[in-house]
Design an enzyme around this catalytic site. Structure first.
Site, PDB file in Angstrom:
ATOM      1  N   ASP A  71      -0.140   5.048  11.773  1.00  0.00           N
ATOM      2  CA  ASP A  71       0.575   5.343  10.542  1.00  0.00           C
ATOM      3  C   ASP A  71       0.535   6.857  10.363  1.00  0.00           C
ATOM      4  O   ASP A  71      -0.220   7.557  11.055  1.00  0.00           O
ATOM      5  CB  ASP A  71      -0.115   4.619   9.373  1.00  0.00           C
ATOM      6  CG  ASP A  71       0.593   4.824   8.052  1.00  0.00           C
ATOM      7  OD1 ASP A  71       1.828   5.006   8.064  1.00  0.00           O
ATOM      8  OD2 ASP A  71      -0.091   4.829   7.014  1.00  0.00           O
ATOM      9  N   ASP A 105       1.052   8.793   6.788  1.00  0.00           N
ATOM     10  CA  ASP A 105       0.475   9.247   5.520  1.00  0.00           C
ATOM     11  C   ASP A 105      -0.942   8.733   5.337  1.00  0.00           C
ATOM     12  O   ASP A 105      -1.202   7.528   5.420  1.00  0.00           O
ATOM     13  CB  ASP A 105       1.346   8.788   4.354  1.00  0.00           C
ATOM     14  CG  ASP A 105       2.744   9.386   4.423  1.00  0.00           C
ATOM     15  OD1 ASP A 105       2.853  10.622   4.478  1.00  0.00           O
ATOM     16  OD2 ASP A 105       3.720   8.615   4.451  1.00  0.00           O
TER      17      ASP A 105
END
Length: 624
Positions: free
Chosen positions: A149, A151
């Site tokens: 991922d 963020d």
């Protein structure tokens, strides 16, 4: 020499000459004889010749464990060496302490009869900033693709500067767009008031910390602490069954993004309760939360956050010099690397470009998009967790130069390209938007979910859903872990003291219960006074435990305590981490330690009976 006499046979089991010591071949002894030797050696060590080493005790323990009695009905059962005291509180060491030194490991090798070819490696240490912790055995040799991922995973943000963009933007939208009182514009963001792992009761305006058994341990209404009586009345005694906390009115705080929602909602709850505003009186708590979600979500879509980050990324993004080498090392090892993020292309390009160069670059340098070479596949706008479950979601190819989208199918086009279809398909461009997990696995050429390791920060969207639904291996990024581990290590002796005091409390409790049973049977002569003393001691221990627990709780967080604990139980957050995160660590670049040859092994799970015995409780066997 240490001898064992068994009937008419005497056998030498250990011989010590000066400082050297060697076990000798030994027979199989009946339990009583071996216990007598233990007792004799204990007396010698305690008050006998000073030249006798206490190590024979450990050798004899090893012999006891390795020497089962003859399989005959007449043979008495062999007794294992046990601590002489039954009081847990008297134990001066723990299982963790027993692993702490090189000498302990040498004794371990003696115990199991193992000789190693080389010197022992350094004793393992725990670095709060770098250590990868393991819940489920993970062999990197079986991993063909590692995904990340973006963020709060590859990209960590500067707090409170980054969060304040969303908070201040939402504050403005609540006042100017949704008609909230002007006082809302003066709200000040305070992330230190909150932590992950909480549950928001949107119907009541409450914030809850629950343990793994769904018992509410700490509760706040808005920013005000809730009394124990009210907490229990709302979340324990008013229910005929244990609340599930899975209803739509309960919101789990599983990501650091939600600290903004929590503080804004708590501030509005306080204003509704204490202010004199007809507008606020007309709103339910649930409506307040709905408006907060709308305002914060709009900030993520309309440029309030992303435009500011694009202007000054060095003000909001934490550079990580270890990230790029980590990603390159995986690719060099032949492991496919992919990026799977909910952020859209324009914002992803800004953040990843900054992380690649570790600085704000010129427009010309940024347009080269060198960071794209770090990944075999990039999917933006993935809309997790829907990406993991909805196989009807469309896939678009992204043109990096202008961000334009083109319809594509992925899976069927790969099949149509024949042998090597996935490589041919990605050669046309490896940046996509949307889609679903089947397309991702087809583009990577992977059929089995357990060949993928996905690294993310969102407990539900990144870890729970990918593990439970797809069978992916998972690694959870927990930035708060560094503080948790460091604080735990700093005050370890205090926490061990709490554990021993809890054990003493239970021993006193058991003793009181035994005396009460004797009194009930009419066998209570001269013990009423003893019972009264124990009851007084029990109360004193409980009071001291409560004070020590409060002090320890506040060391981790003044309001919510340890992230992974709720009272003396694992927290809800810890429960899901244990069950769905194969690995967890404080930052994504720590995964550099997970080379293609590494196997991660869990420490092990222990139930209360294991913990009691490991802590030193005496086990009564047979006719003891």
């Amino acid at each position: 020499e240490i001898l064992v006499k068994n009937g008419t046979t005497t056998t030498t089991v250990l011989r010590q000459t000066g400082s050297s010591m060697a076990p000798l071949p030994h027979g199989r002894f009946r339990g009583r004889a071996l216990l007598n030797v233990f007792a004799a050696v204990s007396q010698c060590v305690a008050g006998g010749p000073s030249g006798l080493s206490p190590r024979p005790l450990r050798h004899l323990a090893a012999f006891a464990a390795r020497s089962p009695p003859p399989c005959t009905s007449a043979a008495a059962p062999l007794r294992r060496l046990r601590p002489s005291s039954s009081r847990i509180a008297s134990s001066s060491s723990s299982a963790a302490e027993s692993q702490g030194s090189v000498d302990d490991r040498a004794d371990l090798l003696d115990y199991v009869g193992l000789s190693l070819s080389g010197p022992l490696p350094p004793v393992r240490t725990v670095d709060p900033e770098r250590t990868i912790f393991c819940n489920r055995e993970t062999n990197m040799a079986g991993i063909r693709a590692v995904g990340f991922d973006m963020d709060y995973t590859l990209a960590q943000y500067v707090c409170p500067a980054f969060d304040s963009l969303a908070f201040n933007g939402a504050r403005e939208k609540l006042v100017n767009t949704l008609g909230y009182p002007a006082e809302v514009a003066n709200f000040v963001y305070n992330p230190a008031q909150w932590t992950r792992g909480l549950i928001i009761d949107t119907n009541r305006g409450n914030f809850l910390k629950i343990d793994r058994h769904k018992y509410v341990r700490v509760a706040f209404h808005g920013s005000r602490s809730m009394s124990s009586e009210l907490r229990k009345a709302l979340y324990a005694r008013a229910f005929n069954k244990v609340p599930s906390f899975s209803e739509k009115s309960y919101v789990n705080m599983d990501t650091l993004f939600q600290l903004v929602d929590a503080h804004m909602f708590a501030s509005l709850v306080d204003l509704k309760d204490t202010g004199d505003h007809e507008f606020m009186d007309s709103k339910t708590y649930r409506e307040l939360f709905r408006d907060v979600r709308y305002a914060v979500d709009l900030c993520h879509r309309d440029g309030v956050i992303k435009d500011e980050v694009a202007k000054e990324p060095d003000k909001y993004i934490v550079p990580d010099p270890e990230m790029v080498p980590m990603l390159r090392a995986y690719k060099d090892a032949g492991i496919k690397v992919f990026l799977l993020t909910n952020s859209l292309w324009e914002y992803t390009d800004v953040v990843m470009n900054f992380l690649f160069h570790e600085r704000h670059t010129s427009a010309e340098t940024a347009s080269e998009r060198e960071w794209l070479s770090l990944f075999d596949l990039i999917i933006v706008g993935s809309s997790k967790p829907a990406f993991m479950v909805d196989t009807s979601r469309p896939l678009y190819r992204v043109h990096p130069s202008d961000g334009s989208l083109k319809n594509t199918d992925g899976k069927f086009e790969i099949d149509a390209l024949g042998p090597g279809g996935a490589e041919k398909f990605l050669a046309q461009g490896h940046v996509f938007q949307g889609g679903q997990f089947e397309q991702l696995q087809a583009m990577l050429g992977i059929g089995s979910g357990d060949e993928i390791l996905y690294v993310g920060d969102h407990l539900f969207s990144d870890v729970l859903r990918s593990k439970r639904t797809l069978g992916w291996r998972t690694a959870l990024v927990v930035p708060e872990l560094a503080h948790e581990v460091a604080t735990h290590g700093e005050y370890l002796e205090d926490q061990r003291a709490i554990g021993r005091l809890r054990a003493l409390r239970e021993e006193v409790n058991a003793e009181m219960d035994g005396l009460r049973r004797r009194i009930k049977r009419g066998d209570g002569e001269n013990i009423v006074g003893r019972l009264a003393d124990l009851e007084s001691d029990y109360g004193a221990i409980k009071s001291k435990l409560a004070a020590l627990a409060r002090e320890n709780h506040a060391r981790f967080h003044p309001a919510w305590g340890q992230l992974f604990r709720a009272g003396y139980q694992d927290s809800r957050f810890a429960f899901y981490v244990q069950n769905y995160a194969c690995l967890y660590t404080s930052k994504a670049s720590n995964m550099a330690a997970a080379t293609e040859f590494r196997t991660f092994h869990p420490v092990g799970e222990r139930l209360p009976h294991d913990q009691l015995i490991d802590a030193g409780a005496r086990v009564i066997v047979g006719d003891d």
